[in-house]
Scaffold this motif. Structure first.
Motif, PDB file in Angstrom:
ATOM      1  N   ILE A 162       9.947   2.145  40.956  1.00  0.00           N
ATOM      2  CA  ILE A 162       8.874   1.416  40.291  1.00  0.00           C
ATOM      3  C   ILE A 162       7.920   2.392  39.616  1.00  0.00           C
ATOM      4  N   SER A 163       7.018   1.848  38.811  1.00  0.00           N
ATOM      5  CA  SER A 163       6.084   2.692  38.068  1.00  0.00           C
ATOM      6  C   SER A 163       5.188   3.475  39.021  1.00  0.00           C
ATOM      7  N   GLN A 164       4.762   4.637  38.574  1.00  0.00           N
ATOM      8  CA  GLN A 164       3.881   5.465  39.390  1.00  0.00           C
ATOM      9  C   GLN A 164       2.579   4.737  39.685  1.00  0.00           C
ATOM     10  N   GLU A 165       2.085   3.966  38.717  1.00  0.00           N
ATOM     11  CA  GLU A 165       0.836   3.220  38.907  1.00  0.00           C
ATOM     12  C   GLU A 165       0.942   2.270  40.088  1.00  0.00           C
ATOM     13  N   ARG A 166       2.048   1.554  40.196  1.00  0.00           N
ATOM     14  CA  ARG A 166       2.219   0.615  41.306  1.00  0.00           C
ATOM     15  C   ARG A 166       2.582   1.344  42.596  1.00  0.00           C
TER      16      ARG A 166
END
Length: 385
Positions: free
Chosen positions: A355-359
């Protein structure tokens, strides 16, 4: 790669319960609308009386700006009363509080917003409303200032009004729509509400001062809440497991909320709930079975040799580490019990590194909270089973 198990093959559903009548649900929704209109009308009148064309913004913060659980000695200080008065100034006409609003600076001014997120007023999310109740109650017990007790009783009445006819609670009340209307275990909302109602029902410290009439209402509310807990415990192939983060208010089935929060079993919230249930003095046979089943699920699905930690750049990573654990996935797929994670595009994955680093950095995808259940269960079972 995420390949979801077909839901229909799981034979997974919430236990059947007597459905609330259409009339009861209609009355509940009408009450929600009435309280929402009252909140808005009172604030609109206040804004006009203040002579302001636009409301002042409320000060934001991550939680509430004050220590939610200080030592007992603190409540003998003038600062405790100062915070309590600020808390009261942010109480909505309907009786609750918003979240992410700093209640440590100064009392709310006339025409100032009651919270930073107007669509979340009042809410039970992130400890809102329950946190304020505990603080006001402890301040009242040392100061005996009537307005603090009155604020507590108003808030408890709102909690009972917010309870669905089937016993569960939404995230926000008055209702605001969307996933906020689901029966909400996420961020421990149901567990925190049950703790307040149980203390009120038994007039137990720090809520020993509430009226006998309100305590009697709380007894009924608590019984309904426990029934909702039993009815929403997810059953797979005839076997109880734990609870979802959210459940539909009508069918009681687990459901997703935000795009990155999939339909799944919620381990952290379920552990917090079971921890509370294990404190009850005289659990029913049905509740004993529910607690034991949850314990067995936690015991069967613990992860060892893995750690959820920061890398050298400060990003969350799941790494192999001999001797580490146990931990559990925050969300586990219903049926397979595999940890699952979500992203803002709605995609669901088994591998958190996909998943995205932000999430990955912005959500607690793994937890060790169920370890407390495994530790405390033997003593509880020896006492109750």
């Amino acid at each position: 790669m995420y390949r979801p198990i077909a839901f229909t093959l799981l034979l997974c559903s919430a236990l059947p319960v007597a459905a609330a009548t259409d009339q009861a649900l209609q009355q509940y929704r009408e009450l929600s609308q009435t309280l929402a209109q009252k909140d808005q009308q009172v604030f609109s009148q206040e804004l006009r009386d203040s002579g302001r064309e636009q409301p002042l913004e409320a000060p934001p913060t991550k939680r509430f700006g004050f220590d939610p659980n200080p030592e007992d000695a603190y409540f003998h200080t003038d600062d405790a009363k100062r915070i309590a008065d600020i808390i009261l100034s942010y109480q909505t006409p309907s009786g609750g509080w918003s979240k992410r609003t700093d209640m440590s600076l100064e009392p709310r001014q006339p025409g100032q917003m009651l919270g930073v997120e107007k669509h979340y007023i009042p809410t039970f999310d992130n400890g809102a409303t329950t946190t304020q109740i505990w603080f006001l109650a402890r301040t009242y017990n040392t100061s005996k200032t009537p307005r603090y007790a009155q604020g507590v009783e108003r808030a408890i009445k709102l909690i009972m009004q917010a309870q669905y006819p089937n016993g569960g609670w939404p995230q926000n009340f008055p209702l605001t729509g969307g996933y906020h209307d689901y029966i909400t275990y996420n961020d421990e909302a149901m567990g925190k509400l049950l703790r307040v109602i149980e203390a009120a029902a038994n007039r137990r410290e720090p809520l020993q001062f509430i009226s006998p009439e309100l305590a009697k209402q709380a007894q009924d509310s608590f019984a309904q809440g426990i029934q909702a807990v039993l009815d929403t415990q997810v059953v797979v192939d005839g076997k109880r497991t734990i609870w979802g983060a959210q459940h539909e208010a009508d069918t009681l089935a687990p459901i997703n909320a935000r795009k990155f929060e999939p339909v799944a079993l919620a381990t952290a919230e379920s552990a917090e709930l079971v921890e509370f249930l294990m404190t009850l003095d005289a659990p029913s046979d049905a509740l004993k079975q529910a607690i034991s089943a949850a314990h067995d699920w936690f015991a069967a699905n613990q992860l060892h040799g893995l750690a959820w930690e920061k890398d050298k750049d400060g990003h969350n990573v799941l790494v192999k580490k001999p001797g580490a654990g146990p931990i559990w996935g925050r969300f586990c797929e219903i049926g397979s019990n595999k940890p699952v994670v979500g992203d803002r595009d709605g995609s669901v994955h088994y591998d958190v590194m996909e998943i995205s680093q932000e999430r990955r950095d912005g959500y607690a995808w793994y937890t060790d909270k169920p370890a407390e259940i495994l530790k405390d269960y033997p003593e509880w079972s020896a006492k109750h089973l």
